[in-house]
Design a protein around this motif. Structure first.
Motif, short mmCIF file in Angstrom:
data_model
loop_
_atom_site.label_atom_id
_atom_site.label_comp_id
_atom_site.label_asym_id
_atom_site.label_seq_id
_atom_site.Cartn_x
_atom_site.Cartn_y
_atom_site.Cartn_z
N ALA A 172 17.17 -12.95 4.87
CA ALA A 172 16.08 -13.98 5.56
C ALA A 172 16.89 -14.07 6.99
O ALA A 172 16.12 -14.16 8.00
N LEU A 173 18.01 -14.21 7.31
CA LEU A 173 18.74 -14.24 8.50
C LEU A 173 18.49 -13.12 9.37
O LEU A 173 18.23 -13.24 10.70
N ARG A 174 18.48 -11.95 8.72
CA ARG A 174 18.21 -10.82 9.48
C ARG A 174 16.87 -10.75 9.86
O ARG A 174 16.45 -10.29 11.22
N MET A 217 19.15 -21.29 4.71
CA MET A 217 19.26 -20.38 6.09
C MET A 217 20.18 -21.45 6.77
O MET A 217 21.14 -21.16 7.77
N ALA A 218 19.55 -22.45 7.09
CA ALA A 218 20.35 -23.72 7.86
C ALA A 218 21.72 -23.94 7.59
O ALA A 218 22.57 -24.03 8.52
N ALA A 219 21.84 -24.13 6.47
CA ALA A 219 23.08 -24.11 5.98
C ALA A 219 24.24 -23.04 6.35
O ALA A 219 25.45 -23.44 6.60
N LEU A 264 16.96 -30.65 4.28
CA LEU A 264 17.42 -29.24 3.58
C LEU A 264 18.64 -28.65 4.20
O LEU A 264 18.55 -28.53 5.32
N GLY A 265 19.83 -28.89 3.51
CA GLY A 265 20.85 -27.90 3.81
C GLY A 265 21.65 -28.26 5.04
O GLY A 265 22.58 -27.37 5.17
N ARG A 314 18.43 -15.87 16.60
CA ARG A 314 17.16 -16.22 17.28
C ARG A 314 16.46 -17.52 16.50
O ARG A 314 16.56 -17.18 15.20
N ASP A 315 15.94 -18.35 17.12
CA ASP A 315 15.29 -19.32 16.51
C ASP A 315 16.40 -20.21 15.39
O ASP A 315 15.77 -21.14 14.51
N GLY A 316 17.48 -20.11 15.53
CA GLY A 316 18.64 -20.82 14.83
C GLY A 316 18.40 -22.26 14.91
O GLY A 316 18.38 -22.98 13.97
N ALA A 317 18.28 -23.07 15.99
CA ALA A 317 17.96 -24.22 16.25
C ALA A 317 16.66 -24.81 15.55
O ALA A 317 16.69 -25.71 14.97
N GLU A 318 15.70 -23.95 15.73
CA GLU A 318 14.49 -24.32 15.02
C GLU A 318 14.35 -24.36 13.41
O GLU A 318 14.05 -25.27 12.92
N VAL A 319 15.20 -23.37 13.04
CA VAL A 319 15.62 -23.38 11.69
C VAL A 319 16.32 -24.94 11.22
O VAL A 319 16.07 -25.46 10.15
#
Length: 162
Positions: A12-14, A54-56, A97-98, A83-88
């Motif tokens: 999912a992170l990829r 994913m956030a965790a 969540l997480g 990419r979009d890590g902050a949004e997650v």
């Protein structure tokens, strides 16, 4: 060979890093892993659960110590690394969540209010930075040379060093 929960989160992170959050679907994650989408549900109940995991994972290696300014920079770098890590992380935080362990660790070194304010600030500023950088990369906006400095100024205000 069957996929593990760790494989699903990694996949999912990829997908997130390649396509962004908007185009990260359970179908795309399943395709990344070479399985049918239904196989993912053996590991996660739904996409929200996967987002929390994913956030965790995004914040998992952020070391929390007494230097909250450095912690904020480590958190920012962790989110900027994908990419979009902050949004997650923002989505996971909004739905609780997480990412609660990170917030709890911050609160243990300050107060609940400082921890929450710092966390929300870092995530929000990082989200804006990612969006601006992505828009700049395709020529929609000019680069903003003040993004890093404005981050530090905001930290100084929150941490009462301004």
């Amino acid at each position: 060979m069957a996929n593990t929960l760790d494989d699903v989160v990694s996949g999912a992170l990829r997908v997130l890093d390649a396509y962004g959050l908007e185009f990260s679907s359970m179908r795309r994650v399943a395709a990344e892993l070479g399985v049918q989408p239904s196989a993912l549900y053996h590991h996660v109940a739904d996409k929200q659960t996967l987002l929390g995991l994913m956030a965790a994972r995004i914040v998992a290696d952020v070391e929390v110590d007494d230097d909250l300014q450095k912690v904020a920079h480590r958190l920012r770098e962790a989110m900027l690394s994908i990419r979009d890590g902050a949004e997650v992380v923002a989505t996971a935080s909004a739905f609780r969540l997480g990412v609660s362990d990170l917030e709890a660790s911050l609160a243990a070194r300050s107060t609940q209010d400082v921890a929450r304010t710092l966390f929300i600030y870092v995530v929000g500023h990082t989200q804006a930075t990612q969006l601006h950088r992505q828009a700049g990369a395709v020529g929609i906006v000019d680069p903003d040379p003040d993004l890093d400095d404005s981050f530090d100024r905001g930290l100084a205000i929150i941490l009462d060093r301004g």
